[in-house]
Motif scaffolding. Structure first.
Motif, PDB file in Angstrom:
ATOM      1  N   ASP A  32       0.819  -1.220   0.000  1.00 57.45           N
ATOM      2  CA  ASP A  32       0.000   0.000   0.000  1.00 57.45           C
ATOM      3  C   ASP A  32       0.852   1.268   0.000  1.00 57.45           C
ATOM      4  OD1 ASP A  32      -2.166  -1.631   0.075  1.00 57.45           O
ATOM      5  OD2 ASP A  32      -2.642  -1.302   2.184  1.00 57.45           O
ATOM      6  N   ARG A  33       2.154   1.115   0.211  1.00 55.45           N
ATOM      7  CA  ARG A  33       3.039   2.280   0.258  1.00 55.45           C
ATOM      8  C   ARG A  33       3.326   2.781  -1.148  1.00 55.45           C
ATOM      9  NH1 ARG A  33       5.013   6.061   4.019  1.00 55.45           N
ATOM     10  NH2 ARG A  33       6.728   7.133   2.980  1.00 55.45           N
ATOM     11  N   HIS A  34       3.187   4.101  -1.344  1.00 55.81           N
ATOM     12  CA  HIS A  34       3.455   4.709  -2.652  1.00 55.81           C
ATOM     13  C   HIS A  34       4.192   6.024  -2.414  1.00 55.81           C
ATOM     14  CE1 HIS A  34       3.117   6.023  -6.733  1.00 55.81           C
ATOM     15  NE2 HIS A  34       2.258   6.993  -6.467  1.00 55.81           N
ATOM     16  N   ASP A  35       5.456   6.100  -2.841  1.00 56.00           N
ATOM     17  CA  ASP A  35       6.303   7.256  -2.526  1.00 56.00           C
ATOM     18  C   ASP A  35       6.523   8.189  -3.705  1.00 56.00           C
ATOM     19  OD1 ASP A  35       6.876   6.671   0.205  1.00 56.00           O
ATOM     20  OD2 ASP A  35       8.153   5.032  -0.474  1.00 56.00           O
ATOM     21  N   ASN A  36       5.720   8.121  -4.728  1.00 55.71           N
ATOM     22  CA  ASN A  36       5.972   8.877  -5.947  1.00 55.71           C
ATOM     23  C   ASN A  36       5.199  10.196  -5.972  1.00 55.71           C
ATOM     24  OD1 ASN A  36       6.975   9.412  -8.504  1.00 55.71           O
ATOM     25  ND2 ASN A  36       5.293   8.386  -9.528  1.00 55.71           N
ATOM     26  N   ASP A  37       5.933  11.285  -6.191  1.00 56.94           N
ATOM     27  CA  ASP A  37       5.316  12.575  -6.516  1.00 56.94           C
ATOM     28  C   ASP A  37       4.567  13.265  -5.374  1.00 56.94           C
ATOM     29  OD1 ASP A  37       6.275  12.459  -9.076  1.00 56.94           O
ATOM     30  OD2 ASP A  37       4.486  11.501  -9.888  1.00 56.94           O
ATOM     31  N   TRP A  38       4.875  12.938  -4.122  1.00 54.58           N
ATOM     32  CA  TRP A  38       4.254  13.660  -3.026  1.00 54.58           C
ATOM     33  C   TRP A  38       5.126  14.851  -2.625  1.00 54.58           C
ATOM     34  CZ3 TRP A  38      -0.400  11.797  -2.722  1.00 54.58           C
ATOM     35  CH2 TRP A  38      -0.627  10.428  -2.924  1.00 54.58           C
ATOM     36  N   ALA A  39       4.498  15.925  -2.231  1.00 55.66           N
ATOM     37  CA  ALA A  39       5.213  17.036  -1.592  1.00 55.66           C
ATOM     38  C   ALA A  39       4.959  16.916  -0.095  1.00 55.66           C
ATOM     39  CB  ALA A  39       4.706  18.373  -2.119  1.00 55.66           C
ATOM     40  N   SER A  40       5.945  17.250   0.710  1.00 62.75           N
ATOM     41  CA  SER A  40       5.747  17.093   2.144  1.00 62.75           C
ATOM     42  C   SER A  40       6.620  18.066   2.928  1.00 62.75           C
ATOM     43  CB  SER A  40       6.070  15.654   2.579  1.00 62.75           C
ATOM     44  OG  SER A  40       7.450  15.382   2.425  1.00 62.75           O
ATOM     45  N   TYR A  41       6.250  18.286   4.170  1.00 67.28           N
ATOM     46  CA  TYR A  41       7.095  18.996   5.122  1.00 67.28           C
ATOM     47  C   TYR A  41       6.831  18.419   6.508  1.00 67.28           C
ATOM     48  CZ  TYR A  41       2.957  21.757   6.445  1.00 67.28           C
ATOM     49  OH  TYR A  41       1.717  22.143   6.877  1.00 67.28           O
ATOM     50  N   GLU A  42       7.700  18.747   7.431  1.00 67.68           N
ATOM     51  CA  GLU A  42       7.558  18.271   8.806  1.00 67.68           C
ATOM     52  C   GLU A  42       7.218  19.422   9.744  1.00 67.68           C
ATOM     53  OE1 GLU A  42      10.138  14.776  10.334  1.00 67.68           O
ATOM     54  OE2 GLU A  42      11.418  15.924   8.978  1.00 67.68           O
TER      55      GLU A  42
END
Length: 289
Positions: A32-42
């Motif tokens: 279920d993990r998909h790491d493509n094309d996300w924008a993120s911050y912490e």
């Protein structure tokens, strides 16, 4: 598809609690993990500093860690200065990095099917529509005397566009990037078609605004309308410069409105803010330091 469902929940963020099991997402586990094309911050809680939105910027060595705030300042944060308090957890926030037009078009489907929307079928519909649009555009150009191609030629060219270009390949993949490419072609064909009739400049502007909300670089197509308005048929506009300027203003209105909405959308996601002050525990890293 995920963003369309998040819009319906009143947020632009991809939230862990909203994603059902089996839907690929940045919060998924295993398949279920998909790491493509996300924008993120912490959200990084720092002792003596409060909490700041930042992205990790690791160098060759992990100690000290470097964090770049969303207003572009780079800080070195020692490990022991990061809060471990459960009341102020370190959190990562995820967003779809691309403009939202495809997700907006998916909202009616998301209302009915939720997270079960098939983005391949959605993309295939617009890929097939592109074939029809291409034929309509070619026939329109033939009637205007721009081309001398026959009906048969236009049919063959339309099918060639649909099945001998990446229009087909992108449509059967049906993912964020490829769906946007197919929709970009839809918008481009509609925009050229709108530019063949200068009687409705607002329509051409609305279609271009749609294109910009798919991929901003498609906004360069606006030069086509400007040329058609100022020099239709290669000659000065029959209504004079005043009419051409009026048409250009009407054309630009929906583009400006959508551009402002995109600026607002970006500000809602990321803003441009960090803590107004730093403590001695957090060292600002400058280019000459």
């Amino acid at each position: 598809m995920i963003l369309a469902n998040e819009f319906l929940k009143g947020t632009v963020e991809i939230r862990k609690q909203d994603i059902p099991k089996g839907v690929p997402s940045p919060w998924g586990v295993g398949e279920d993990r998909h790491d493509n094309d996300w924008a993120s911050y912490e959200e990084l809680p720092v002792k003596g500093w409060g909490s700041s939105r930042a992205t990790t910027s690791r160098g060759e060595y992990e100690d000290p860690w470097r964090f770049e705030t969303l207003d572009g300042r780079l800080y070195s944060v020692p490990h022991d200065r990061i809060e471990r308090d459960p009341k102020h957890p370190r959190q990562r926030h995820y967003f779809v990095s691309f403009p939202p037009a495809p997700a907006v078009l998916m909202i009616p489907l998301a209302l009915i099917q939720g997270f079960h929307v098939n983005d391949v079928k959605f993309t295939l519909f617009f890929a097939a529509f592109n074939v029809a649009l291409c034929f309509i555009l070619l026939r329109r150009l033939a009637r205007l005397g721009v081309t001398e191609r026959s009906f048969r030629d236009n049919v063959l060219l339309s099918f060639a566009m649909g099945f001998a270009t990446v229009n087909l390949w992108c449509s059967v993949l049906g993912q964020v990037w490829f769906t946007a490419l197919v929709l970009g072609l839809t918008g481009g064909l509609l925009f050229i078609l709108a530019c063949t009739d200068l009687r409705r400049p607002w329509l051409a502007g609305l279609v271009l605004a749609f294109c910009i909300a798919i991929r901003p670089q498609l906004g360069a197509a606006g030069l086509l309308f400007r040329g058609a308005a100022l020099l239709p048929g290669g000659k000065a506009a029959p209504g004079g410069v005043g009419r051409a300027i009026r048409d250009l203003a009407i054309f630009a209105a929906p583009v400006v409105v959508v551009a402002l909405l995109l600026f607002w959308y970006n500000d809602v996601r990321f803003g441009n803010r960090s803590s107004s002050a730093t403590s001695t525990a957090v060292r600002e890293v400058r280019p000459d330091s």
